[in-house]
Scaffold this active site. Structure first.
Site, PDB file in Angstrom:
ATOM      1  N   ASN A   1       0.869  -1.182   0.000  1.00 51.18           N
ATOM      2  CA  ASN A   1       0.000   0.000   0.000  1.00 51.18           C
ATOM      3  C   ASN A   1       0.905   1.230   0.000  1.00 51.18           C
ATOM      4  O   ASN A   1       1.494   1.570   1.024  1.00 51.18           O
ATOM      5  CB  ASN A   1      -0.882  -0.034   1.257  1.00 51.18           C
ATOM      6  CG  ASN A   1      -1.703   1.225   1.435  1.00 51.18           C
ATOM      7  OD1 ASN A   1      -1.792   2.058   0.527  1.00 51.18           O
ATOM      8  ND2 ASN A   1      -2.308   1.371   2.607  1.00 51.18           N
ATOM      9  N   TRP A   2       1.017   1.858  -1.167  1.00 53.13           N
ATOM     10  CA  TRP A   2       1.935   2.999  -1.287  1.00 53.13           C
ATOM     11  C   TRP A   2       1.367   4.275  -0.676  1.00 53.13           C
ATOM     12  O   TRP A   2       2.063   5.272  -0.557  1.00 53.13           O
ATOM     13  CB  TRP A   2       2.299   3.235  -2.754  1.00 53.13           C
ATOM     14  CG  TRP A   2       3.212   2.184  -3.323  1.00 53.13           C
ATOM     15  CD1 TRP A   2       3.644   1.045  -2.698  1.00 53.13           C
ATOM     16  CD2 TRP A   2       3.804   2.167  -4.631  1.00 53.13           C
ATOM     17  NE1 TRP A   2       4.465   0.324  -3.542  1.00 53.13           N
ATOM     18  CE2 TRP A   2       4.582   0.989  -4.730  1.00 53.13           C
ATOM     19  CE3 TRP A   2       3.742   3.033  -5.729  1.00 53.13           C
ATOM     20  CZ2 TRP A   2       5.303   0.661  -5.889  1.00 53.13           C
ATOM     21  CZ3 TRP A   2       4.450   2.706  -6.880  1.00 53.13           C
ATOM     22  CH2 TRP A   2       5.224   1.534  -6.950  1.00 53.13           C
ATOM     23  N   LYS A   3       0.074   4.257  -0.360  1.00 50.13           N
ATOM     24  CA  LYS A   3      -0.585   5.447   0.207  1.00 50.13           C
ATOM     25  C   LYS A   3      -0.364   6.657  -0.716  1.00 50.13           C
ATOM     26  O   LYS A   3      -0.299   6.479  -1.925  1.00 50.13           O
ATOM     27  CB  LYS A   3      -0.085   5.699   1.633  1.00 50.13           C
ATOM     28  CG  LYS A   3      -0.181   4.427   2.486  1.00 50.13           C
ATOM     29  CD  LYS A   3       0.015   4.658   3.953  1.00 50.13           C
ATOM     30  CE  LYS A   3      -0.102   3.334   4.690  1.00 50.13           C
ATOM     31  NZ  LYS A   3      -0.064   3.482   6.140  1.00 50.13           N
TER      32      LYS A   3
ATOM     33  N   HIS B   1      -9.494   1.460   4.840  1.00 47.57           N
ATOM     34  CA  HIS B   1      -8.229   1.645   5.568  1.00 47.57           C
ATOM     35  C   HIS B   1      -8.474   2.655   6.692  1.00 47.57           C
ATOM     36  O   HIS B   1      -9.223   3.612   6.523  1.00 47.57           O
ATOM     37  CB  HIS B   1      -7.148   2.146   4.611  1.00 47.57           C
ATOM     38  CG  HIS B   1      -5.785   2.129   5.225  1.00 47.57           C
ATOM     39  ND1 HIS B   1      -5.377   3.081   6.117  1.00 47.57           N
ATOM     40  CD2 HIS B   1      -4.761   1.258   5.099  1.00 47.57           C
ATOM     41  CE1 HIS B   1      -4.143   2.793   6.515  1.00 47.57           C
ATOM     42  NE2 HIS B   1      -3.749   1.693   5.908  1.00 47.57           N
TER      43      HIS B   1
ATOM     44  N   GLU C   1      -6.848   5.037   7.717  1.00 52.22           N
ATOM     45  CA  GLU C   1      -6.570   6.435   7.356  1.00 52.22           C
ATOM     46  C   GLU C   1      -7.762   7.048   6.619  1.00 52.22           C
ATOM     47  O   GLU C   1      -8.026   8.245   6.741  1.00 52.22           O
ATOM     48  CB  GLU C   1      -5.279   6.505   6.530  1.00 52.22           C
ATOM     49  CG  GLU C   1      -4.058   6.278   7.423  1.00 52.22           C
ATOM     50  CD  GLU C   1      -2.853   5.686   6.725  1.00 52.22           C
ATOM     51  OE1 GLU C   1      -2.802   5.675   5.493  1.00 52.22           O
ATOM     52  OE2 GLU C   1      -1.945   5.216   7.453  1.00 52.22           O
TER      53      GLU C   1
ATOM     54  N   GLU D   1      -5.530  -4.572  10.674  1.00 51.48           N
ATOM     55  CA  GLU D   1      -4.515  -3.548  10.859  1.00 51.48           C
ATOM     56  C   GLU D   1      -4.811  -2.760  12.137  1.00 51.48           C
ATOM     57  O   GLU D   1      -5.612  -1.801  12.113  1.00 51.48           O
ATOM     58  CB  GLU D   1      -4.503  -2.583   9.673  1.00 51.48           C
ATOM     59  CG  GLU D   1      -4.201  -3.244   8.347  1.00 51.48           C
ATOM     60  CD  GLU D   1      -3.559  -2.259   7.380  1.00 51.48           C
ATOM     61  OE1 GLU D   1      -2.455  -2.552   6.913  1.00 51.48           O
ATOM     62  OE2 GLU D   1      -4.142  -1.199   7.123  1.00 51.48           O
TER      63      GLU D   1
ATOM     64  N   GLY E   1       2.522   2.364  10.807  1.00 53.84           N
ATOM     65  CA  GLY E   1       3.538   3.402  10.677  1.00 53.84           C
ATOM     66  C   GLY E   1       4.248   3.756  11.970  1.00 53.84           C
ATOM     67  O   GLY E   1       4.943   4.771  12.048  1.00 53.84           O
TER      68      GLY E   1
ATOM     69  N   SER F   1       3.278  -2.024  10.410  1.00 52.83           N
ATOM     70  CA  SER F   1       4.722  -2.114  10.706  1.00 52.83           C
ATOM     71  C   SER F   1       5.323  -3.483  10.368  1.00 52.83           C
ATOM     72  O   SER F   1       6.220  -3.961  11.068  1.00 52.83           O
ATOM     73  CB  SER F   1       5.000  -1.748  12.168  1.00 52.83           C
ATOM     74  OG  SER F   1       4.666  -0.393  12.402  1.00 52.83           O
TER      75      SER F   1
ATOM     76  N   GLY G   1       2.773  -1.125   4.300  1.00 49.95           N
ATOM     77  CA  GLY G   1       2.824   0.281   3.916  1.00 49.95           C
ATOM     78  C   GLY G   1       4.246   0.715   3.623  1.00 49.95           C
ATOM     79  O   GLY G   1       4.780   0.487   2.537  1.00 49.95           O
ATOM     80  N   GLY G   2       4.896   1.318   4.609  1.00 45.32           N
ATOM     81  CA  GLY G   2       6.228   1.902   4.432  1.00 45.32           C
ATOM     82  C   GLY G   2       7.223   0.978   3.753  1.00 45.32           C
ATOM     83  O   GLY G   2       7.962   1.396   2.846  1.00 45.32           O
TER      84      GLY G   2
HETATM   85  P1  PGA Z   1       2.860   0.377   7.621  1.00 45.67           P
HETATM   86  O1  PGA Z   1       1.386   0.610   7.005  1.00 45.67           O
HETATM   87  O2  PGA Z   1       3.363  -0.936   7.067  1.00 45.67           O
HETATM   88  O3  PGA Z   1       3.642   1.551   7.156  1.00 45.67           O
HETATM   89  O4  PGA Z   1       2.700   0.320   9.107  1.00 45.67           O
HETATM   90  C1  PGA Z   1       0.505  -0.455   6.822  1.00 45.67           C
HETATM   91  C2  PGA Z   1      -0.786   0.037   6.244  1.00 45.67           C
HETATM   92  O5  PGA Z   1      -1.256   1.118   6.636  1.00 45.67           O
HETATM   93  O6  PGA Z   1      -1.383  -0.632   5.376  1.00 45.67           O
END
Ligand code: PGA
Length: 248
Positions: free
Chosen positions: A9-11, A92, A94, A162, A168, A208, A229-230
């Site tokens: 997930n590149w956001k 998600h 976010e 999640e 993050g 994470s 994500g990251g």
């Molecule tokens: P993260 O994000 O791996 O950076 O913690 C995961 C996500 O939000 O899908």
């Protein structure tokens, strides 16, 4: 058995330079037993499809609940599909936070995704306060009941657990906590949809996930992969996570 999947997930990260990261990914991981799914910003979907190995799956990060119409700035499920996507991330945390998305909104989006023949990755997760007050499973059950539609076509469902406090932050739940939640989700799906659909639905852990903890997480029963994500922004980070799932 559900498919094993590593989903990136590149956001809201990534201009076209980031695409060079993924060009060789599938050559390094030819194993057909693990699906590699990348969900870039919508602006990069078509170009990702052009440069990435054809077996790399692509997905959106959200879609509108309506199929088309006067919704400035929004993107429909059909548009994602037209740009090459086979999946879409929905709900998600976010988006739940930034855009006030409710379970009912997410449920309607999932129906739209199914209508466009996309697989919906529906995200659920508790806040730290909810975890600390022992509400985790109740919160997750409410999210599952409200955001997963009753009719799932063609086993087009993936659930991503999640925990909001793990996204993050570098904090990860204990193996026991992950196991408790993933067992709970599988049981919920069995009770609501029956063994066949529940048994074919991949359950992803997200929050994470890094090269250093992936193998431990993938060893947990009922963890079929990760939403990353990251660590999905660099092939050097994503690749060992895929390797860990190949060996799980
Ligand atoms: P993260 O994000 O791996 O950076 O913690 C995961 C996500 O939000 O899908």
């Amino acid at each position: 058995m559900p498919r094993k999947i590593v989903a990136g997930n590149w956001k809201m990260n990534g201009v076209s330079g980031l695409l060079t990261q993924v060009v060789k990914l599938k050559e390094t991981h030819p194993n057909p037993g693990v699906d590699i799914l990348l969900c870039p910003p919508a602006t990069l979907l078509s170009r990702l499809g052009e440069v990435a190995h054809p077996t790399i799956l692509t997905g959106g990060q959200d879609c509108h609940a309506k199929l088309n119409g006067a919704h400035t700035g929004d993107i429909s499920a059909q548009m994602l599909q037209d740009a090459g996507a086979s999946h879409v991330i929905l709900g998600h945390s976010e988006r739940r936070q930034d855009h006030g998305e409710t379970n009912a909104d997410i449920c309607a989006k999932a129906d739209a995704a199914f209508a466009a023949e996309l697989t919906a990755i529906i995200c659920i997760g508790e806040s730290l306060a909810q975890r600390e007050t022992g509400e985790t499973l109740a919160v997750l059950e409410t999210q599952l009941s409200g955001s997963v539609p009753d009719r799932i076509p063609h086993q087009a469902l993936i659930i991503a657990y999640e925990p909001i406090w793990a996204i993050g932050t570098g904090k990860v739940p204990t193996i026991e906590q992950i196991k408790e939640v993933h067992d709970f989700i599988r049981e919920y799906l069995i009770n609501r949809f029956g063994e066949t659909l529940a048994g074919a639905t991949p359950l992803l852990y997200g929050g994470s996930v890094k090269p250093g903890n992936a193998a431990q997480i993938f060893a947990v029963e009922n963890v079929d992969g990760a939403l990353v994500g990251g660590a999905s922004l660099l092939a050097a980070d994503l690749s060992p996570i895929i390797t860990a799932l190949e060996h799980a």
